[in-house]
Design a protein around this motif. Structure first.
Motif, short mmCIF file in Angstrom:
data_model
loop_
_atom_site.label_atom_id
_atom_site.label_comp_id
_atom_site.label_asym_id
_atom_site.label_seq_id
_atom_site.Cartn_x
_atom_site.Cartn_y
_atom_site.Cartn_z
N LEU A 175 1.02 -1.08 -0.10
CA LEU A 175 0.08 0.11 -0.01
C LEU A 175 0.74 1.15 -0.01
CD1 LEU A 175 -2.72 1.37 0.15
CD2 LEU A 175 -2.53 1.33 2.67
N LEU A 176 0.87 1.99 -1.20
CA LEU A 176 1.69 3.10 -1.16
C LEU A 176 1.23 4.17 -0.14
CD1 LEU A 176 1.88 3.46 -5.16
CD2 LEU A 176 3.71 2.33 -3.62
N HIS A 177 2.13 4.81 0.37
CA HIS A 177 2.01 5.79 1.32
C HIS A 177 1.70 7.31 0.81
CE1 HIS A 177 2.87 8.81 4.66
NE2 HIS A 177 2.58 7.69 5.34
N PHE A 178 0.98 7.89 1.37
CA PHE A 178 0.63 9.21 1.04
C PHE A 178 1.75 10.37 0.49
CE2 PHE A 178 0.33 13.73 2.27
CZ PHE A 178 -0.59 14.23 1.19
N ASP A 179 2.58 10.05 1.43
CA ASP A 179 3.76 10.80 1.29
C ASP A 179 4.60 10.29 0.00
OD1 ASP A 179 3.51 12.70 3.16
OD2 ASP A 179 4.70 11.52 4.62
N GLN A 180 4.71 9.30 -0.45
CA GLN A 180 5.65 8.63 -1.30
C GLN A 180 4.82 8.91 -2.52
OE1 GLN A 180 5.00 4.25 -0.87
NE2 GLN A 180 6.72 3.68 -2.06
N ILE A 181 3.64 8.96 -2.59
CA ILE A 181 2.93 9.11 -3.95
C ILE A 181 2.91 10.72 -4.16
CG2 ILE A 181 0.62 9.39 -5.22
CD1 ILE A 181 -0.21 6.89 -3.35
N THR A 182 2.81 11.58 -3.25
CA THR A 182 3.05 12.96 -3.27
C THR A 182 4.38 13.41 -3.79
OG1 THR A 182 1.13 13.23 -1.53
CG2 THR A 182 2.33 15.33 -2.19
N ILE A 183 5.28 12.94 -3.21
CA ILE A 183 6.47 13.31 -3.55
C ILE A 183 6.87 13.28 -5.20
CG2 ILE A 183 9.08 12.61 -3.14
CD1 ILE A 183 8.53 12.60 -0.27
N ALA A 184 6.46 11.80 -5.38
CA ALA A 184 6.53 11.52 -6.76
C ALA A 184 5.56 12.59 -7.80
CB ALA A 184 6.05 10.04 -7.01
N PHE A 185 4.57 12.97 -7.61
CA PHE A 185 3.71 13.91 -8.45
C PHE A 185 4.43 15.08 -8.42
CE2 PHE A 185 0.56 10.88 -8.91
CZ PHE A 185 -0.08 11.02 -10.15
N GLU A 186 4.72 15.52 -7.11
CA GLU A 186 5.45 16.84 -7.14
C GLU A 186 6.81 17.10 -7.80
OE1 GLU A 186 5.80 18.41 -3.13
OE2 GLU A 186 3.90 18.67 -2.79
N GLN A 187 7.50 16.03 -7.94
CA GLN A 187 8.64 16.08 -8.45
C GLN A 187 8.65 15.95 -10.28
OE1 GLN A 187 10.59 12.41 -7.28
NE2 GLN A 187 11.51 13.55 -5.68
N LEU A 188 7.45 15.11 -10.60
CA LEU A 188 7.13 15.39 -12.05
C LEU A 188 6.26 16.55 -12.32
CD1 LEU A 188 6.10 13.78 -14.59
CD2 LEU A 188 3.81 13.18 -13.60
N ILE A 189 5.44 17.24 -11.55
CA ILE A 189 4.88 18.46 -12.04
C ILE A 189 5.85 19.56 -12.04
CG2 ILE A 189 3.52 20.37 -10.92
CD1 ILE A 189 1.83 18.09 -9.78
N GLN A 190 7.04 19.45 -11.14
CA GLN A 190 8.19 20.45 -11.37
C GLN A 190 8.86 20.30 -12.74
OE1 GLN A 190 8.67 23.19 -9.36
NE2 GLN A 190 7.11 22.47 -7.82
N LYS A 191 8.71 19.15 -13.05
CA LYS A 191 9.52 19.05 -14.69
C LYS A 191 8.50 19.49 -15.68
CE LYS A 191 12.60 15.19 -13.57
NZ LYS A 191 12.91 13.70 -13.63
N LEU A 192 7.37 19.18 -15.45
CA LEU A 192 6.15 19.51 -16.46
C LEU A 192 6.07 21.14 -16.50
CD1 LEU A 192 3.48 16.64 -15.79
CD2 LEU A 192 5.16 16.88 -17.88
N ILE A 193 6.19 21.66 -15.48
CA ILE A 193 5.78 23.19 -15.76
C ILE A 193 6.77 23.92 -16.68
CG2 ILE A 193 6.15 25.19 -14.48
CD1 ILE A 193 5.17 23.61 -11.91
N PRO A 194 8.19 23.67 -16.57
CA PRO A 194 9.03 24.40 -17.69
C PRO A 194 8.79 23.85 -18.89
CG PRO A 194 10.23 23.18 -16.15
CD PRO A 194 8.81 23.15 -15.56
N TYR A 195 8.33 22.63 -18.93
CA TYR A 195 8.38 21.58 -20.37
C TYR A 195 7.12 22.17 -21.03
CZ TYR A 195 8.40 17.92 -23.75
OH TYR A 195 8.52 17.16 -24.85
N ASN A 196 6.08 22.43 -20.42
CA ASN A 196 4.90 23.14 -21.10
C ASN A 196 4.10 24.07 -20.14
OD1 ASN A 196 2.41 23.60 -22.21
ND2 ASN A 196 2.17 21.75 -23.06
N ARG A 197 4.54 25.22 -20.12
CA ARG A 197 3.98 26.13 -19.14
C ARG A 197 2.29 26.36 -19.16
NH1 ARG A 197 7.49 28.38 -15.79
NH2 ARG A 197 9.69 28.18 -16.21
N LYS A 198 1.92 26.01 -20.40
CA LYS A 198 0.18 26.37 -20.60
C LYS A 198 -0.33 25.28 -20.00
CE LYS A 198 -0.09 24.50 -25.36
NZ LYS A 198 -0.91 24.74 -26.57
N MET A 199 0.09 23.99 -20.09
CA MET A 199 -0.64 22.69 -19.75
C MET A 199 -1.19 22.61 -18.19
SD MET A 199 0.40 18.74 -20.42
CE MET A 199 1.65 18.80 -19.09
N ARG A 200 -2.44 22.37 -18.20
CA ARG A 200 -3.20 22.07 -17.00
C ARG A 200 -3.12 20.85 -16.87
NH1 ARG A 200 -5.71 26.47 -15.01
NH2 ARG A 200 -5.95 28.34 -16.31
#
Length: 333
Positions: free
Chosen positions: A159-184
């Motif tokens: 069972l994945l932990h809340f922090d484990q999932i959140t950290i992975a998504f935050e790292q992904l989002i931080q990469k996606l922001i400069p990659y495509n700033r208009k994307m929601r």
């Protein structure tokens, strides 16, 4: 007389943005991501729909999106050959297969390249989270997306932990922001129940995913949440809205949730087009009872004219070709 309500309604907040037929949309995640993507595609929206097949757990979703953006290749340690000599990969759905490892590697790499190119111009990324449970591959000690029916002793269920999932998504989002700033980014929790985990633990899983979505949508202004799970368990709280397996939403429930999505996120002009297109699709599906009548020929020519008018804004070439084929079947045409 006082109004009687027979279900609790899920309030949907009006967003400060909406989609139309020029919006580029990528869907990824559980089978509900594919359902939503198919529904949008049916109405001629520009969609890249779950391009690598169903992905259930959030860490694998993040891994695949990260691989696409960072131009990473599939992990060579996770290829396998099943008893039928089919090659598969533990990070990808069984719909992604080949007769050789090199062929599958090339196929998956092409899919990731396609995703990367699409993400660079996408306006909306829809991520559907299926379960907070995942399987760790004992040999590599990695969380994987698919066990491909190999013996259970080769994996450890977690069972994945809340922090484990959140950290992975935050790292992904931080990469996606400069990659495509208009994307929601739109997050949603799949309404499909994972009863193999037992109903109590399914609720633990869904609650974990829901909390992740809530925190991410609070932290990032371009990240939102669509309550497909809540609509299913509150507004559609009846087994008549499930398929016979009592797990998956019925087609009626899928349509109900899709209607809630479109009424909230689709521009009025695009909604008008959707209504027109639904009528044209009904005409396309019509088969004459009395053969090659002049009335049916007239209907086909009228349908072709309407499709031709729409072709200025959306791709209806396949439908026009089909109508032309039917017209060509008439004697003397």
């Amino acid at each position: 007389m006082k109004d009687i309500k027979l279900s609790t309604e899920v309030a949907l907040d009006a967003p400060d943005w909406r989609i139309n037929h020029h919006t580029k949309i990528l869907t990824i995640g559980s089978c509900f991501a594919e359902v939503l993507g198919s529904q949008l595609d049916d109405y001629k929206f520009h969609v890249l729909n779950n391009p690598v097949g169903t992905v259930f757990n959030p860490l694998t979703i993040c891994k695949i999106l990260d691989s696409a953006v960072e131009e990473k290749r599939p992990n060579p340690a996770l290829f396998l050959q099943n008893p039928d000599h089919i090659w598969l990969h533990h990070d990808f759905h069984s719909s992604q297969w080949a007769m050789g490892q090199a062929s599958l590697d090339a196929q998956l790499s092409d899919k990731l390249d396609e995703m990367r190119e699409f993400l660079a111009e996408a306006d909306l990324l829809v991520i559907t989270l299926g379960t907070a449970y995942a399987y760790r591959h004992r040999k590599t000690n990695l969380i994987v997306g698919n066990c491909h029916k190999l013996p259970g002793d080769r994996f450890v269920k977690e069972l994945l932990h809340f922090d484990q999932i959140t950290i992975a998504f935050e790292q992904l989002i931080q990469k996606l922001i400069p990659y495509n700033r208009k994307m929601r980014i739109m997050l949603t929790v799949s309404p499909v129940r994972h009863t193999r985990d037992t109903l109590p633990l399914n609720q633990v899983s869904k609650s974990t995913l829901r909390l992740v979505c809530h925190r991410l949508s609070e932290k990032y202004k371009h990240v939102g949440y669509f309550p497909s799970y809540e609509i299913m368990i509150d507004e559609l709280r009846d087994y008549r809205f499930y398929k016979e397996d009592m797990i998956h939403p019925s087609s009626l429930a899928e349509q109900y949730i899709f209607n809630a999505f479109t009424q909230t996120y689709v521009e009025p002009d695009a909604l008008k087009f959707m209504n027109e297109w639904a009528s044209l699709r009904d005409s396309l599906a019509h088969r004459p009872l009395h053969g090659f009548t002049q009335g049916h020929l007239k209907m086909l020519k009228s349908l072709w004219s309407k499709l031709n008018a729409l072709s200025r804004n959306v791709d209806v070439s396949a439908e026009m070709e089909e109508v032309e084929r039917r017209i060509g079947e008439f004697p003397g045409m």
